[in-house]
Design a protein around this motif. Sequence first.
Motif, short mmCIF file in Angstrom:
data_model
loop_
_atom_site.label_atom_id
_atom_site.label_comp_id
_atom_site.label_asym_id
_atom_site.label_seq_id
_atom_site.Cartn_x
_atom_site.Cartn_y
_atom_site.Cartn_z
N CYS A 16 30.32 38.45 85.56
CA CYS A 16 29.93 39.18 86.76
C CYS A 16 30.28 40.65 86.58
O CYS A 16 30.88 41.05 85.58
CB CYS A 16 30.65 38.62 87.98
SG CYS A 16 32.45 38.75 87.87
N SER A 17 29.98 41.44 87.58
CA SER A 17 30.33 42.85 87.60
C SER A 17 31.85 43.02 87.52
O SER A 17 32.60 42.20 88.04
CB SER A 17 29.80 43.47 88.89
OG SER A 17 30.37 44.72 89.12
N SER A 18 32.29 44.09 86.88
CA SER A 18 33.73 44.37 86.75
C SER A 18 34.41 44.60 88.09
O SER A 18 35.63 44.52 88.18
CB SER A 18 33.96 45.60 85.87
OG SER A 18 33.63 45.32 84.55
N ILE A 19 33.65 44.88 89.10
CA ILE A 19 34.23 45.12 90.42
C ILE A 19 34.84 43.85 91.00
O ILE A 19 35.79 43.90 91.77
CB ILE A 19 33.15 45.71 91.37
CG1 ILE A 19 32.73 47.08 90.85
CG2 ILE A 19 33.66 45.80 92.80
CD1 ILE A 19 31.55 47.68 91.58
N PHE A 88 34.58 36.32 80.09
CA PHE A 88 35.58 35.27 79.95
C PHE A 88 35.24 34.52 78.67
O PHE A 88 34.17 33.92 78.56
CB PHE A 88 35.54 34.31 81.15
CG PHE A 88 36.61 33.26 81.13
CD1 PHE A 88 37.89 33.56 81.53
CD2 PHE A 88 36.32 31.97 80.71
CE1 PHE A 88 38.88 32.58 81.52
CE2 PHE A 88 37.30 30.99 80.70
CZ PHE A 88 38.58 31.30 81.11
N ASP A 89 36.12 34.60 77.69
CA ASP A 89 35.86 34.00 76.38
C ASP A 89 36.81 32.83 76.14
O ASP A 89 38.00 32.91 76.47
CB ASP A 89 36.05 35.02 75.26
CG ASP A 89 35.08 36.19 75.34
OD1 ASP A 89 34.18 36.17 76.21
OD2 ASP A 89 35.23 37.13 74.55
N ILE A 90 36.28 31.78 75.55
CA ILE A 90 37.08 30.64 75.09
C ILE A 90 36.94 30.65 73.57
O ILE A 90 35.83 30.51 73.04
CB ILE A 90 36.57 29.32 75.68
CG1 ILE A 90 36.60 29.38 77.22
CG2 ILE A 90 37.41 28.15 75.16
CD1 ILE A 90 35.92 28.22 77.90
N CYS A 91 38.06 30.84 72.88
CA CYS A 91 38.03 31.14 71.45
C CYS A 91 38.84 30.13 70.63
O CYS A 91 39.97 29.80 70.98
CB CYS A 91 38.63 32.51 71.20
SG CYS A 91 38.00 33.83 72.26
N TYR A 133 31.07 29.28 89.59
CA TYR A 133 30.54 30.62 89.83
C TYR A 133 29.43 30.86 88.81
O TYR A 133 29.69 30.87 87.60
CB TYR A 133 31.63 31.70 89.69
CG TYR A 133 31.11 33.06 90.04
CD1 TYR A 133 31.20 33.54 91.35
CD2 TYR A 133 30.48 33.86 89.09
CE1 TYR A 133 30.70 34.78 91.68
CE2 TYR A 133 29.97 35.10 89.43
CZ TYR A 133 30.08 35.56 90.73
OH TYR A 133 29.58 36.78 91.07
N PRO A 134 28.18 31.04 89.26
CA PRO A 134 27.06 31.21 88.35
C PRO A 134 27.17 32.50 87.52
O PRO A 134 27.09 33.60 88.06
CB PRO A 134 25.83 31.26 89.25
CG PRO A 134 26.28 30.68 90.55
CD PRO A 134 27.74 30.98 90.66
N PHE A 135 27.39 32.35 86.24
CA PHE A 135 27.52 33.50 85.34
C PHE A 135 26.15 34.07 85.00
O PHE A 135 25.12 33.45 85.24
CB PHE A 135 28.30 33.12 84.07
CG PHE A 135 27.76 31.92 83.35
CD1 PHE A 135 26.65 31.99 82.53
CD2 PHE A 135 28.37 30.68 83.50
CE1 PHE A 135 26.16 30.89 81.87
CE2 PHE A 135 27.90 29.56 82.84
CZ PHE A 135 26.78 29.67 82.02
N GLU A 136 26.14 35.24 84.39
CA GLU A 136 24.91 35.90 83.98
C GLU A 136 24.36 35.30 82.68
O GLU A 136 23.19 34.99 82.58
CB GLU A 136 25.16 37.40 83.76
CG GLU A 136 25.65 38.14 84.99
CD GLU A 136 24.56 38.34 86.02
OE1 GLU A 136 23.44 38.68 85.63
OE2 GLU A 136 24.85 38.12 87.21
N LEU A 150 22.83 40.00 79.25
CA LEU A 150 21.63 39.40 79.82
C LEU A 150 20.44 40.35 79.69
O LEU A 150 19.35 39.94 79.30
CB LEU A 150 21.87 39.03 81.29
CG LEU A 150 20.65 38.50 82.04
CD1 LEU A 150 20.15 37.20 81.43
CD2 LEU A 150 20.97 38.32 83.51
N ASN A 151 20.64 41.60 79.98
CA ASN A 151 19.57 42.60 79.92
C ASN A 151 18.93 42.68 78.52
O ASN A 151 17.73 42.95 78.40
CB ASN A 151 20.09 43.96 80.36
CG ASN A 151 18.97 44.94 80.58
OD1 ASN A 151 17.97 44.62 81.23
ND2 ASN A 151 19.11 46.13 80.02
N ASP A 152 19.71 42.43 77.46
CA ASP A 152 19.16 42.48 76.10
C ASP A 152 18.09 41.41 75.88
O ASP A 152 17.19 41.59 75.07
CB ASP A 152 20.27 42.28 75.06
CG ASP A 152 21.25 43.43 75.05
OD1 ASP A 152 20.85 44.58 75.29
OD2 ASP A 152 22.45 43.16 74.83
N LEU A 153 18.21 40.30 76.59
CA LEU A 153 17.27 39.20 76.39
C LEU A 153 15.99 39.35 77.20
O LEU A 153 15.07 38.55 77.07
CB LEU A 153 17.94 37.87 76.74
CG LEU A 153 19.14 37.49 75.88
CD1 LEU A 153 19.77 36.21 76.37
CD2 LEU A 153 18.76 37.40 74.43
#
Length: 187
Positions: A16-19, A88-91, A133-136, A150-153
């Motif tokens: 989501c937005s950083s805000i 949010f990364d799971i690594c 929470y629906p992610f981008e 998302l915008n790149d796609l």
Amino acid sequence: KELRTGGFYELAIQVCSSIDNEPIKLYSDYIWKLNNVYGTFDVNHNSIPIDIENIQHNGVLHLDNYAIPFMTYNIREDEPVETGFNWFDICFYTTAIEYVFGVEYQTWTENPKVPKELTDFFTKILKDLYKIYPFELAISGFEVSGQYYLNDLTKPLTNNWGDSKFYIGQKNYSLIATENKKNVINI
């Protein structure tokens, strides 16, 4: 500690937005309260509370007969905060994957071989997190965090970073360029 080396096979989620930091808290709470997850620890394996101000949380994931160290990583793009995103990364460390599942599971090559247990875990987690929470956008692959948005796609990709897989929810699927839909999984 020696298993926590190498690059990362990861699930990187443009949340989501950083805000808005609340979704990161929801995601963190969900992951770290799963019955098959032990943690959270700092890099020295000392127990620490779940706190989104801590960028990195370490733990151990139990899948079937396997136990593998992993970490979550919160990235807040704040330059400027109005247009940045929370990730949010799971690594999973590549060294840990090869040690736990076998050396044939090399997730960093041009033709990666990923353990089914990790693929299944990512698939389940994606669906669960999307309900919370629906992610981008979500991307799985080797060192993929921040490589695409998302915008790149929305326009044809000229280069797919390795063998990345993209995951998008129904609300954003119609935004994806037709040429990219073959690389996108609609969750």
